[in-house]
Scaffold this active site. Structure first.
Site, PDB file in Angstrom:
ATOM      1  N   LEU A  12       0.860  -1.192   0.000  1.00 38.88           N
ATOM      2  CA  LEU A  12       0.000   0.000   0.000  1.00 38.88           C
ATOM      3  C   LEU A  12       0.891   1.235   0.000  1.00 38.88           C
ATOM      4  O   LEU A  12       1.807   1.329   0.827  1.00 38.88           O
ATOM      5  CB  LEU A  12      -0.883  -0.013   1.255  1.00 38.88           C
ATOM      6  CG  LEU A  12      -1.638   1.264   1.611  1.00 38.88           C
ATOM      7  CD1 LEU A  12      -2.796   1.510   0.663  1.00 38.88           C
ATOM      8  CD2 LEU A  12      -2.163   1.193   3.041  1.00 38.88           C
ATOM      9  N   GLY A  15      -0.574   8.675  -1.129  1.00 42.14           N
ATOM     10  CA  GLY A  15      -0.131   9.856  -1.882  1.00 42.14           C
ATOM     11  C   GLY A  15       0.610   9.478  -3.136  1.00 42.14           C
ATOM     12  O   GLY A  15       1.704   9.969  -3.396  1.00 42.14           O
ATOM     13  N   GLY A  19       4.814  12.377  -7.951  1.00 43.17           N
ATOM     14  CA  GLY A  19       6.037  12.454  -7.165  1.00 43.17           C
ATOM     15  C   GLY A  19       6.583  11.104  -6.736  1.00 43.17           C
ATOM     16  O   GLY A  19       6.520  10.103  -7.465  1.00 43.17           O
ATOM     17  N   ILE A  20       7.120  11.081  -5.533  1.00 38.15           N
ATOM     18  CA  ILE A  20       7.795   9.890  -5.013  1.00 38.15           C
ATOM     19  C   ILE A  20       6.810   8.721  -4.882  1.00 38.15           C
ATOM     20  O   ILE A  20       7.144   7.572  -5.175  1.00 38.15           O
ATOM     21  CB  ILE A  20       8.461  10.233  -3.662  1.00 38.15           C
ATOM     22  CG1 ILE A  20       9.625  11.229  -3.901  1.00 38.15           C
ATOM     23  CG2 ILE A  20       8.953   8.990  -2.943  1.00 38.15           C
ATOM     24  CD1 ILE A  20      10.185  11.871  -2.635  1.00 38.15           C
ATOM     25  N   GLY A  21       5.576   9.016  -4.478  1.00 35.93           N
ATOM     26  CA  GLY A  21       4.573   7.959  -4.318  1.00 35.93           C
ATOM     27  C   GLY A  21       4.280   7.249  -5.624  1.00 35.93           C
ATOM     28  O   GLY A  21       4.190   6.011  -5.670  1.00 35.93           O
ATOM     29  N   TYR A 162       6.980  22.102   8.816  1.00 34.33           N
ATOM     30  CA  TYR A 162       7.460  20.868   8.171  1.00 34.33           C
ATOM     31  C   TYR A 162       8.416  20.127   9.091  1.00 34.33           C
ATOM     32  O   TYR A 162       8.256  18.917   9.325  1.00 34.33           O
ATOM     33  CB  TYR A 162       8.144  21.206   6.840  1.00 34.33           C
ATOM     34  CG  TYR A 162       8.491  19.984   6.013  1.00 34.33           C
ATOM     35  CD1 TYR A 162       7.503  19.198   5.445  1.00 34.33           C
ATOM     36  CD2 TYR A 162       9.819  19.626   5.788  1.00 34.33           C
ATOM     37  CE1 TYR A 162       7.814  18.083   4.673  1.00 34.33           C
ATOM     38  CE2 TYR A 162      10.144  18.513   5.015  1.00 34.33           C
ATOM     39  CZ  TYR A 162       9.134  17.741   4.461  1.00 34.33           C
ATOM     40  OH  TYR A 162       9.448  16.635   3.706  1.00 34.33           O
TER      41      TYR A 162
HETATM   42  N1  LIG Z   1      10.945  15.694  -2.536  1.00 36.04           N
HETATM   43  C1  LIG Z   1      11.839  15.703  -1.567  1.00 36.04           C
HETATM   44  O1  LIG Z   1      12.969  16.191  -1.738  1.00 36.04           O
HETATM   45  C2  LIG Z   1      11.519  15.091  -0.217  1.00 36.04           C
HETATM   46  C3  LIG Z   1      12.531  15.108   0.760  1.00 36.04           C
HETATM   47  C4  LIG Z   1      12.281  14.545   2.002  1.00 36.04           C
HETATM   48  C5  LIG Z   1      11.045  13.973   2.257  1.00 36.04           C
HETATM   49  N2  LIG Z   1      10.080  13.992   1.305  1.00 36.04           N
HETATM   50  C6  LIG Z   1       8.794  13.356   1.645  1.00 36.04           C
HETATM   51  O2  LIG Z   1       8.443  12.427   0.637  1.00 36.04           O
HETATM   52  C7  LIG Z   1       7.015  12.303   0.554  1.00 36.04           C
HETATM   53  C8  LIG Z   1       6.584  12.513  -0.898  1.00 36.04           C
HETATM   54  O3  LIG Z   1       7.023  13.795  -1.301  1.00 36.04           O
HETATM   55  P1  LIG Z   1       6.989  14.311  -2.826  1.00 36.04           P
HETATM   56  O4  LIG Z   1       8.218  15.086  -3.032  1.00 36.04           O
HETATM   57  O5  LIG Z   1       6.633  13.210  -3.728  1.00 36.04           O
HETATM   58  O6  LIG Z   1       5.757  15.356  -2.720  1.00 36.04           O
HETATM   59  P2  LIG Z   1       4.654  15.799  -3.775  1.00 36.04           P
HETATM   60  O7  LIG Z   1       5.160  15.656  -5.168  1.00 36.04           O
HETATM   61  O8  LIG Z   1       4.188  17.138  -3.313  1.00 36.04           O
HETATM   62  O9  LIG Z   1       3.484  14.704  -3.565  1.00 36.04           O
HETATM   63  C9  LIG Z   1       2.816  14.660  -2.331  1.00 36.04           C
HETATM   64  C10 LIG Z   1       1.749  13.584  -2.369  1.00 36.04           C
HETATM   65  O10 LIG Z   1       1.062  13.603  -1.104  1.00 36.04           O
HETATM   66  C11 LIG Z   1      -0.338  13.707  -1.350  1.00 36.04           C
HETATM   67  N3  LIG Z   1      -1.065  14.422  -0.300  1.00 36.04           N
HETATM   68  C12 LIG Z   1      -0.921  15.703   0.101  1.00 36.04           C
HETATM   69  N4  LIG Z   1      -1.828  15.997   1.043  1.00 36.04           N
HETATM   70  C13 LIG Z   1      -2.576  14.881   1.230  1.00 36.04           C
HETATM   71  C14 LIG Z   1      -3.688  14.550   2.045  1.00 36.04           C
HETATM   72  N5  LIG Z   1      -4.265  15.453   2.852  1.00 36.04           N
HETATM   73  N6  LIG Z   1      -4.187  13.307   1.982  1.00 36.04           N
HETATM   74  C15 LIG Z   1      -3.647  12.374   1.154  1.00 36.04           C
HETATM   75  N7  LIG Z   1      -2.620  12.627   0.337  1.00 36.04           N
HETATM   76  C16 LIG Z   1      -2.089  13.869   0.377  1.00 36.04           C
HETATM   77  C17 LIG Z   1      -0.435  14.478  -2.676  1.00 36.04           C
HETATM   78  O11 LIG Z   1      -1.717  14.302  -3.256  1.00 36.04           O
HETATM   79  P3  LIG Z   1      -2.416  15.494  -4.138  1.00 36.04           P
HETATM   80  O12 LIG Z   1      -1.837  15.356  -5.540  1.00 36.04           O
HETATM   81  O13 LIG Z   1      -3.865  15.216  -4.055  1.00 36.04           O
HETATM   82  O14 LIG Z   1      -2.019  16.808  -3.522  1.00 36.04           O
HETATM   83  C18 LIG Z   1       0.683  13.820  -3.454  1.00 36.04           C
HETATM   84  O15 LIG Z   1       0.277  12.583  -3.971  1.00 36.04           O
HETATM   85  C19 LIG Z   1       6.451  13.359   1.516  1.00 36.04           C
HETATM   86  O16 LIG Z   1       6.118  12.745   2.744  1.00 36.04           O
HETATM   87  C20 LIG Z   1       7.613  14.328   1.701  1.00 36.04           C
HETATM   88  O17 LIG Z   1       7.554  15.020   2.930  1.00 36.04           O
HETATM   89  C21 LIG Z   1      10.278  14.529   0.073  1.00 36.04           C
END
Ligand SMILES: NC(=O)c1ccc[n+]([C@@H]2O[C@H](COP(=O)([O-])OP(=O)(O)OC[C@H]3O[C@@H](n4cnc5c(N)ncnc54)[C@H](OP(=O)(O)O)[C@@H]3O)[C@@H](O)[C@H]2O)c1
Length: 239
Positions: A12, A15, A19-21, A162
Site C-alpha cells: 500500500l 499519496g 512524485g515519489i509515491g 514541516y
Molecule cells: N521531494 C523531496 O525532496 C523530499 C525530501 C524529504 C522527504 N520527502 C517526503 O516524501 C514524501 C513525498 O514527497 P513528494 O516530493 O513526492 O511530494 P509531492 O510531489 O508534493 O506529492 C505529495 C503527495 O502527497 C499527497 N497528499 C498531500 N496531502 C494529502 C492529504 N491530505 N491526503 C492524502 N494525500 C495527500 C499528494 O496528493 P495530491 O496530488 O492530491 O495533492 C501527493 O500525492 C512526503 O512525505 C515528503 O515530505 C520529500
C-alpha cells in the site's frame, strides 16, 4: 540476492498520484507486487488510471484524504486484497517550508494533520482491520519522513511546520516500532534524499527513480529495519 524478498507481496502506498509515491507504485509493479495506490482524487489520478489498465488485477486505486479521519477509517474496506504486507506512508505536505514570520497556528496544525496524524491513523486503521500484521511473515510499515525532521541535523532553522511535523512523525514511528512488534510488523523511517518533485518545485539533487530504487533496496537489504532510520543510500540518519 536481497536479504528480504518483497517481490510479489502486496503493498500500500499513500499519496501516489504524483512524485515519489507514483514512482514507488511503478517500481513495486515492475517487481511483480500487487499494489494499492491511494489518491485524494481518484478520478483526477490519470497516470494511476493508465497504470491500472496496463496492470490488470495488480493495481487498485483507493481514495484517501489524510485530513479526513473517516476517509482513513474507510481505507481498509477499499482494499480488495485479504492481506497487505508492506505499508508505505508516503503522502505529505511541505507547508512551503515557511519562515518564522510566515508560520501560523493554521499552518502548523494543517501540516501536522497530514504529516504526523495521518500516517499514525493509517497504521492504526490497517492493523485494526486485521489486513496488516499478525501473520507468520514479517510485515513492514515504512514511514517516509525527512532529514528536515532531524534535531541533530538542523543547521539552518526555519521550516517550523514541516520540521516539527516530521520530527513528530519520527517519535510516532519509534513508538509504533515498539508497539507493533507483537503483530510481527517492522516499522522503519525512510528519508528519500532531496528529490526533484512538485514539493521541491523541481529542485533537488536526485530524481524520483534513484530515490525510490534506493529506498526499496533499504527495505530489501538492510539486515535490521525495526526502529531504524535510513536514507535512500542506506545511511543511518541522526535523530
Ligand atoms: N521531494 C523531496 O525532496 C523530499 C525530501 C524529504 C522527504 N520527502 C517526503 O516524501 C514524501 C513525498 O514527497 P513528494 O516530493 O513526492 O511530494 P509531492 O510531489 O508534493 O506529492 C505529495 C503527495 O502527497 C499527497 N497528499 C498531500 N496531502 C494529502 C492529504 N491530505 N491526503 C492524502 N494525500 C495527500 C499528494 O496528493 P495530491 O496530488 O492530491 O495533492 C501527493 O500525492 C512526503 O512525505 C515528503 O515530505 C520529500
Amino acid at each position: 540476492m536481497a536479504t528480504r524478498l518483497i517481490d510479489a507481496k502486496t503493498v500500500l502506498v499513500t499519496g501516489s498520484n504524483r512524485g515519489i509515491g507514483l514512482q514507488f507504485v511503478k517500481q513495486f509493479l515492475s517487481k511483480g507486487n500487487h499494489v494499492v495506490a491511494t489518491a485524494r482524487n481518484v478520478d483526477k489520478a490519470t497516470e494511476l488510471q493508465r497504470l491500472v489498465s496496463e496492470n490488470e488485477g495488480k493495481l487498485t486505486v483507493a481514495p484517501l484524504d489524510l485530513c479526513d479521519p473517516e476517509s482513513i477509517a474507510r481505507l481498509p474496506s477499499e482494499i480488495p486484497f485479504e492481506r497487505v504486507d508492506v505499508v508505505v506512508n508516503n503522502a505529505g505536505v511541505s507547508a512551503n517550508f515557511r519562515s518564522l514570520e510566515d508560520t501560523s497556528s493554521g499552518v502548523m496544525m494543517d501540516t501536522f494533520r497530514v504529516n504526523t496524524v495521518g500516517p499514525l491513523l493509517v497504521a492504526q486503521a490497517m492493523v485494526a482491520s486485521g489486513k496488516f500484521g499478525g501473520g507468520d511473515d514479517k510485515a513492514i510499515l515504512a514511514n517516509v519522513t525527512s532529514k528536515m525532521g532531524s534535531i541533530d541535523d538542523n543547521g539552518s532553522g526555519g521550516s517550523y511546520a514541516y520540521r516539527a511535523s516530521k520530527c513528530a512523525l519520527n517519535i510516532v514511528t519509534k513508538s509504533l516500532s515498539i508497539d507493533l512488534q507483537d503483530k510481527n510488523i517492522d516499522t522503519i523511517l525512510l528519508h528519500p534524499g532531496w528529490v526533484r518533485t512538485d514539493m521541491t518545485n523541481g529542485r533537488g539533487l536526485i530524481d524520483d527513480v534513484t530515490s525510490v530504487k534506493g529506498m526499496i533496496s533499504v527495505l530489501e537489504d538492510q539486515p535490521e529495519l525495526n526502529g531504524k532510520w535510513f536514507d535512500y543510500k542506506h545511511e543511518a540518519i541522526p535523530w
